[in-house]
Design a protein around this motif. Sequence first.
Motif, short mmCIF file in Angstrom:
data_model
loop_
_atom_site.label_atom_id
_atom_site.label_comp_id
_atom_site.label_asym_id
_atom_site.label_seq_id
_atom_site.Cartn_x
_atom_site.Cartn_y
_atom_site.Cartn_z
N ILE A 167 -24.45 -38.12 -28.82
CA ILE A 167 -23.18 -38.19 -29.54
C ILE A 167 -23.18 -37.19 -30.68
O ILE A 167 -22.20 -36.47 -30.90
CB ILE A 167 -22.91 -39.62 -30.05
N GLU A 168 -24.28 -37.12 -31.41
CA GLU A 168 -24.38 -36.16 -32.52
C GLU A 168 -24.28 -34.72 -32.02
O GLU A 168 -23.82 -33.84 -32.75
CB GLU A 168 -25.68 -36.37 -33.28
N ARG A 169 -24.69 -34.48 -30.78
CA ARG A 169 -24.63 -33.13 -30.20
C ARG A 169 -23.20 -32.62 -30.02
O ARG A 169 -22.99 -31.42 -29.87
CB ARG A 169 -25.33 -33.11 -28.84
N MET A 170 -22.21 -33.52 -30.04
CA MET A 170 -20.83 -33.07 -29.87
C MET A 170 -20.47 -32.00 -30.90
O MET A 170 -19.77 -31.05 -30.58
CB MET A 170 -19.84 -34.24 -29.97
N ALA A 171 -20.97 -32.16 -32.12
CA ALA A 171 -20.67 -31.18 -33.17
C ALA A 171 -21.30 -29.83 -32.85
O ALA A 171 -20.70 -28.79 -33.11
CB ALA A 171 -21.18 -31.68 -34.52
N LEU A 172 -22.48 -29.83 -32.27
CA LEU A 172 -23.15 -28.57 -31.91
C LEU A 172 -22.54 -27.95 -30.66
O LEU A 172 -22.34 -26.74 -30.59
CB LEU A 172 -24.64 -28.81 -31.68
N GLU A 173 -22.25 -28.79 -29.68
CA GLU A 173 -21.68 -28.32 -28.41
C GLU A 173 -20.22 -27.91 -28.58
O GLU A 173 -19.72 -27.09 -27.80
CB GLU A 173 -21.78 -29.41 -27.34
N LYS A 230 -17.78 -29.73 -27.82
CA LYS A 230 -17.17 -30.20 -26.58
C LYS A 230 -17.18 -31.72 -26.61
O LYS A 230 -18.04 -32.34 -27.24
CB LYS A 230 -18.00 -29.77 -25.37
N PRO A 231 -16.29 -32.34 -25.86
CA PRO A 231 -16.35 -33.79 -25.72
C PRO A 231 -17.62 -34.19 -24.98
O PRO A 231 -18.12 -33.46 -24.12
CB PRO A 231 -15.11 -34.13 -24.88
N LEU A 232 -18.12 -35.35 -25.30
CA LEU A 232 -19.33 -35.89 -24.70
C LEU A 232 -19.27 -35.88 -23.17
O LEU A 232 -20.25 -35.56 -22.51
CB LEU A 232 -19.55 -37.32 -25.20
N LEU A 233 -18.12 -36.17 -22.61
CA LEU A 233 -17.98 -36.24 -21.15
C LEU A 233 -18.20 -34.90 -20.47
O LEU A 233 -18.47 -34.85 -19.27
CB LEU A 233 -16.63 -36.80 -20.76
N GLU A 234 -18.10 -33.80 -21.21
CA GLU A 234 -18.32 -32.49 -20.60
C GLU A 234 -19.79 -32.15 -20.43
O GLU A 234 -20.14 -31.37 -19.57
CB GLU A 234 -17.62 -31.41 -21.41
N TYR A 235 -20.66 -32.71 -21.28
CA TYR A 235 -22.09 -32.36 -21.15
C TYR A 235 -22.99 -33.56 -20.89
O TYR A 235 -24.17 -33.37 -20.56
CB TYR A 235 -22.59 -31.57 -22.37
N ALA A 236 -22.49 -34.78 -21.00
CA ALA A 236 -23.30 -35.96 -20.71
C ALA A 236 -22.43 -37.07 -20.11
O ALA A 236 -22.36 -38.18 -20.64
CB ALA A 236 -23.99 -36.45 -21.98
N PRO A 237 -21.75 -36.76 -19.00
CA PRO A 237 -20.77 -37.72 -18.47
C PRO A 237 -21.37 -39.03 -17.96
O PRO A 237 -20.67 -40.04 -17.92
CB PRO A 237 -20.11 -36.95 -17.33
N ASP A 238 -22.64 -39.03 -17.58
CA ASP A 238 -23.26 -40.23 -17.03
C ASP A 238 -24.14 -40.97 -18.03
O ASP A 238 -24.88 -41.87 -17.66
CB ASP A 238 -24.10 -39.86 -15.79
#
Length: 178
Positions: free
Chosen positions: A137-143, A145-153
């Motif tokens: 979740i914290e990675r959203m700021a770095l990415e 992108k929405p969480l579902l784009e890089y960790a959908p499962d």
Amino acid sequence: MGRAGRDPGRIRFPAHGRDARGRQESGQTTGRRAGAPRSRYDLIFLDCPPSISVLSESLFSLADYVFMPMLPTELSRRAFQQVQEHMEASKYATAEVVAFYNLVDRRKTLHRTNVLRGYAAQPELFCEASIPARTDIERMALEMKPLLEYAPDSDSAAAYGALWREIRRKTAMPAPRS
């Protein structure tokens, strides 16, 4: 005032509640300049810490619901209480305020206890679903992108899905069309 950003269809409002010339705006002016969002938008998301400001006051008067993220701590509970009291005392704010717990660390007894206590005491004011404290979740700021784009499962994505379903239930919002 509100302006289109990098994302089409999104409008950003300055948190400081000032117009382009730096003059302080009243809550009513901010609402008018937003173009009566209640009639133009089904949903408005504010990604910011909860506060009482000119901007929040005007948006509270336009909203049907405000879903407020809350840490599972005593200080956050008090802040939520203050927002509720402000809303009740305001002649403009008409939104129903509902809290959801955010950054919940289930390893901490105090977090687990506060989440259960808040929901059990006033289920109409709290979402049962909560968002865990997780690195993805914290990675959203770095990415950016929405969480579902890089960790959908991920478990985190499932937690957001549960929160979204509960928000739809509480607001009687129809399910999205496929």
